[in-house]
Design a protein around this motif. Structure first.
Motif, PDB file in Angstrom:
ATOM      1  N   THR A 138       0.854  -1.180   0.000  1.00 29.59           N
ATOM      2  CA  THR A 138       0.000   0.000   0.000  1.00 29.59           C
ATOM      3  C   THR A 138       0.892   1.233   0.000  1.00 29.59           C
ATOM      4  O   THR A 138       2.122   1.124   0.014  1.00 29.59           O
ATOM      5  N   GLN A 139       0.283   2.402  -0.008  1.00 29.28           N
ATOM      6  CA  GLN A 139       1.001   3.670   0.099  1.00 29.28           C
ATOM      7  C   GLN A 139       0.311   4.538   1.137  1.00 29.28           C
ATOM      8  O   GLN A 139      -0.896   4.425   1.348  1.00 29.28           O
ATOM      9  N   VAL A 140       1.084   5.405   1.778  1.00 32.56           N
ATOM     10  CA  VAL A 140       0.535   6.361   2.730  1.00 32.56           C
ATOM     11  C   VAL A 140       0.994   7.761   2.326  1.00 32.56           C
ATOM     12  O   VAL A 140       2.027   7.928   1.686  1.00 32.56           O
ATOM     13  N   LYS A 141       0.206   8.755   2.721  1.00 31.19           N
ATOM     14  CA  LYS A 141       0.447  10.136   2.311  1.00 31.19           C
ATOM     15  C   LYS A 141       1.228  10.919   3.357  1.00 31.19           C
ATOM     16  O   LYS A 141       1.280  10.548   4.529  1.00 31.19           O
ATOM     17  N   ARG A 142       1.779  12.047   2.907  1.00 37.62           N
ATOM     18  CA  ARG A 142       2.522  12.951   3.787  1.00 37.62           C
ATOM     19  C   ARG A 142       1.700  13.284   5.033  1.00 37.62           C
ATOM     20  O   ARG A 142       0.516  13.546   4.958  1.00 37.62           O
ATOM     21  N   GLY A 143       2.364  13.235   6.189  1.00 35.29           N
ATOM     22  CA  GLY A 143       1.727  13.604   7.445  1.00 35.29           C
ATOM     23  C   GLY A 143       1.026  12.474   8.163  1.00 35.29           C
ATOM     24  O   GLY A 143       0.675  12.613   9.333  1.00 35.29           O
ATOM     25  N   GLU A 144       0.812  11.335   7.490  1.00 32.48           N
ATOM     26  CA  GLU A 144       0.147  10.222   8.156  1.00 32.48           C
ATOM     27  C   GLU A 144       1.054   9.631   9.232  1.00 32.48           C
ATOM     28  O   GLU A 144       2.259   9.568   9.067  1.00 32.48           O
ATOM     29  N   GLU A 145       0.443   9.208  10.335  1.00 29.76           N
ATOM     30  CA  GLU A 145       1.197   8.618  11.435  1.00 29.76           C
ATOM     31  C   GLU A 145       1.429   7.135  11.205  1.00 29.76           C
ATOM     32  O   GLU A 145       0.564   6.431  10.683  1.00 29.76           O
ATOM     33  N   LEU A 146       2.601   6.691  11.605  1.00 30.07           N
ATOM     34  CA  LEU A 146       2.979   5.286  11.536  1.00 30.07           C
ATOM     35  C   LEU A 146       3.464   4.859  12.907  1.00 30.07           C
ATOM     36  O   LEU A 146       4.169   5.607  13.583  1.00 30.07           O
ATOM     37  N   LEU A 147       3.096   3.673  13.316  1.00 29.94           N
ATOM     38  CA  LEU A 147       3.634   3.098  14.539  1.00 29.94           C
ATOM     39  C   LEU A 147       4.881   2.325  14.149  1.00 29.94           C
ATOM     40  O   LEU A 147       4.804   1.363  13.381  1.00 29.94           O
ATOM     41  N   ILE A 148       6.040   2.769  14.631  1.00 38.82           N
ATOM     42  CA  ILE A 148       7.307   2.111  14.312  1.00 38.82           C
ATOM     43  C   ILE A 148       7.525   1.009  15.332  1.00 38.82           C
ATOM     44  O   ILE A 148       7.671   1.264  16.520  1.00 38.82           O
ATOM     45  N   MET A 149       7.541  -0.239  14.860  1.00 34.68           N
ATOM     46  CA  MET A 149       7.625  -1.388  15.750  1.00 34.68           C
ATOM     47  C   MET A 149       9.029  -1.964  15.844  1.00 34.68           C
ATOM     48  O   MET A 149       9.348  -2.652  16.810  1.00 34.68           O
ATOM     49  N   SER A 150       9.865  -1.727  14.844  1.00 36.46           N
ATOM     50  CA  SER A 150      11.265  -2.143  14.949  1.00 36.46           C
ATOM     51  C   SER A 150      12.100  -1.359  13.954  1.00 36.46           C
ATOM     52  O   SER A 150      11.581  -0.728  13.043  1.00 36.46           O
ATOM     53  N   GLY A 151      13.414  -1.405  14.165  1.00 37.15           N
ATOM     54  CA  GLY A 151      14.332  -0.686  13.304  1.00 37.15           C
ATOM     55  C   GLY A 151      14.869   0.589  13.899  1.00 37.15           C
ATOM     56  O   GLY A 151      15.690   1.267  13.293  1.00 37.15           O
ATOM     57  N   LEU A 152      14.418   0.926  15.103  1.00 33.59           N
ATOM     58  CA  LEU A 152      14.884   2.165  15.736  1.00 33.59           C
ATOM     59  C   LEU A 152      16.342   2.078  16.160  1.00 33.59           C
ATOM     60  O   LEU A 152      17.061   3.064  16.110  1.00 33.59           O
ATOM     61  N   ASP A 153      16.774   0.905  16.581  1.00 34.49           N
ATOM     62  CA  ASP A 153      18.113   0.762  17.137  1.00 34.49           C
ATOM     63  C   ASP A 153      19.136   0.145  16.189  1.00 34.49           C
ATOM     64  O   ASP A 153      20.300   0.063  16.520  1.00 34.49           O
ATOM     65  N   ASP A 154      18.708  -0.311  15.043  1.00 36.19           N
ATOM     66  CA  ASP A 154      19.672  -0.987  14.168  1.00 36.19           C
ATOM     67  C   ASP A 154      20.172  -0.073  13.055  1.00 36.19           C
ATOM     68  O   ASP A 154      19.703   1.040  12.892  1.00 36.19           O
ATOM     69  N   ARG A 155      21.115  -0.554  12.315  1.00 33.93           N
ATOM     70  CA  ARG A 155      21.767   0.251  11.280  1.00 33.93           C
ATOM     71  C   ARG A 155      21.151   0.081   9.899  1.00 33.93           C
ATOM     72  O   ARG A 155      21.671   0.597   8.932  1.00 33.93           O
ATOM     73  N   SER A 156      20.040  -0.649   9.813  1.00 33.77           N
ATOM     74  CA  SER A 156      19.406  -0.818   8.509  1.00 33.77           C
ATOM     75  C   SER A 156      18.761   0.493   8.072  1.00 33.77           C
ATOM     76  O   SER A 156      18.626   1.435   8.852  1.00 33.77           O
ATOM     77  N   ASN A 157      18.348   0.540   6.853  1.00 37.27           N
ATOM     78  CA  ASN A 157      17.692   1.735   6.301  1.00 37.27           C
ATOM     79  C   ASN A 157      16.183   1.634   6.371  1.00 37.27           C
ATOM     80  O   ASN A 157      15.486   2.420   5.739  1.00 37.27           O
ATOM     81  N   TRP A 158      15.660   0.652   7.120  1.00 35.89           N
ATOM     82  CA  TRP A 158      14.236   0.353   7.118  1.00 35.89           C
ATOM     83  C   TRP A 158      13.641   0.321   8.519  1.00 35.89           C
ATOM     84  O   TRP A 158      14.285  -0.103   9.460  1.00 35.89           O
ATOM     85  N   TYR A 159      12.372   0.787   8.611  1.00 38.11           N
ATOM     86  CA  TYR A 159      11.561   0.592   9.806  1.00 38.11           C
ATOM     87  C   TYR A 159      10.490  -0.450   9.489  1.00 38.11           C
ATOM     88  O   TYR A 159       9.962  -0.480   8.378  1.00 38.11           O
ATOM     89  N   TYR A 160      10.152  -1.267  10.480  1.00 37.95           N
ATOM     90  CA  TYR A 160       8.981  -2.126  10.380  1.00 37.95           C
ATOM     91  C   TYR A 160       7.857  -1.364  11.062  1.00 37.95           C
ATOM     92  O   TYR A 160       7.972  -0.982  12.229  1.00 37.95           O
TER      93      TYR A 160
END
Length: 94
Positions: A53-75
């Motif tokens: 899917t796609q989401v628009k500018r300003g929409e909120e996302l709950l970030i469940m993982s990826g905050l502490d690692d060096r990857s370029n991605w959030y889950y």
């Protein structure tokens, strides 16, 4: 608690995104906002294949993982309850 209203089959339903994935602890999550016109939500942490899917500018996302690692991605989980991966550079973390 982050409750979001969705409309599915002409019914209003509430999604408690804190309980989307039982293994995610409340302290391990953060809210983020989309910082581009349209952001692709991907089924895997890569650009292969079609986005789910796609989401628009300003929409909120709950970030469940990826905050502490060096990857370029959030889950993440969207307000509609859709889970997937987004590139970090397009999300502002609160």
């Amino acid at each position: 608690m982050f409750d979001y209203t969705t409309n599915f089959n002409d019914r209003d339903d509430f999604i408690d995104v804190e309980n989307v994935e039982e293994t995610v602890e409340e302290d391990d999550t953060k809210l983020g906002k989309v910082d581009c016109d349209l952001l692709n939500i991907r089924p895997e942490a890569n650009t292969n294949g079609d986005p789910v899917t796609q989401v628009k500018r300003g929409e909120e996302l709950l970030i469940m993982s990826g905050l502490d690692d060096r990857s370029n991605w959030y889950y993440i989980c969207t307000a509609a309850g859709i889970e997937g991966y987004v590139m970090k550079r397009f999300v502002i973390v609160d």
